[in-house]
Design an enzyme around this catalytic site. Structure first.
Site: not given
Length: 306
Positions: A178, A227, A297
């Protein structure tokens, strides 16, 4: 309300083709549908227009880039500086020889997945499960359902803060979980992907399965940011949130989803402070219960409201 600097920007950039707006609302830019104003909102006509703007913009003025705003929370005090929104001029998707797909940074991930499927290019179906645009996938090594951006990217193109056009091979992107290692001041404008030969019907069936899986496990038709927390090494964030008793936890109109507790939801009138505060409370409870420090995130930017 911030000082209106749009007239001075227009005077310094008479050849600019994009749209400049002063004190523009940012709630429409984020899937959470909340947040304070942008001092300047700039929608460039294309990559050349973007470069022209950046070449002439005072380096001291902060810049934030927004695509679809699927994992973005703009705080209630707004953004003091320029928000650059990559719109239609960056949404083109085209199929090229050698099982390749070229896409603008503003193109929705699902649009790229669909173009690849219709051309019989396998390997890009995972993009159907990412609720954002290609620019975000490049910046965060977006992934879902067994695939990641790093698996299919050939190269990415962008513009630096000084207006210089740059290119990055897959290896130069510095991908990790990520995250990409490309400097934050680079604005991605385009990406080239490569898949493998496949059967269009089978690929579309795979995409439909992803759609059904998302609909049955995630609050997809709500004001959410995707998320909320990254999965810690060897763990799943949602399981930690659930174990800490946070499923359904609510602050005002902000709530931890009961369907998937790694999602935060705005039920209508939640402020950015409500949403961020809820996320921090979840982090605190998880830390106290498990010792794990969850990492956001969702990108949180801007000023807190005074």
């Amino acid at each position: 309300m911030f000082a209106d600097i749009v007239p001075s920007l227009k005077a310094a950039m008479p050849e600019l083709r994009g749209k400049l707006e002063a004190n523009a609302p940012t709630a429409p830019l984020s899937w959470f549908r909340t947040g304070g104003p942008a001092q300047v909102l700039f929608t460039p006509a294309d990559a050349e227009d973007l470069a022209h703007f950046l070449q002439r913009l005072d380096r001291a003025i902060p810049v934030l880039v927004v695509g679809l705003g699927s994992n973005l929370l703009i705080r209630d005090g707004g953004w003091e500086g320029v928000i650059i929104r990559l719109g239609k001029g960056f949404a083109e998707v085209s199929v090229e020889p050698s099982l390749r797909v070229r896409a603008g940074a503003g193109a929705p991930d699902v649009k790229v997945a669909r173009a690849a499927a219709e051309a019989g290019i396998a390997g890009l179906s995972f993009l159907r499960g990412i609720p954002g645009a290609i620019g975000g996938a490049l910046r965060m090594n977006g992934g879902a359902y067994g695939g990641e951006t790093k698996d299919v990217l050939v190269e990415a193109k962008g513009v630096t803060r000084t207006g210089e056009t740059v290119r990055f091979t897959n290896a130069q992107m510095g991908f990790t979980y990520r995250h990409s290692g490309v400097p934050d001041d680079v604005i991605f404008t385009e990406a080239l992907f490569e898949g493998r030969s496949g059967n269009p019907e089978e690929i579309l069936a795979e995409m439909n399965a992803i759609t059904e899986a998302r609909s049955s496990t995630q609050p997809v038709n709500t004001r959410t940011g995707g998320s909320t927390f990254k999965n810690p090494p060897g763990r799943k964030a949602w399981e930690l949130v659930d174990a800490a008793g946070c499923r359904g936890l609510r602050i005002g109109d902000a709530q931890v989803s009961e369907m998937h507790c790694n999602f935060l939801i705005n039920h209508g009138s939640a402020s950015a402070a409500d949403i961020e505060g809820l996320g921090e409370e979840v982090r605190r409870r998880v830390r106290e219960m498990t010792g794990v420090e969850l990492e956001w995130e969702i990108k949180r930017v801007g000023l807190a409201k005074a």
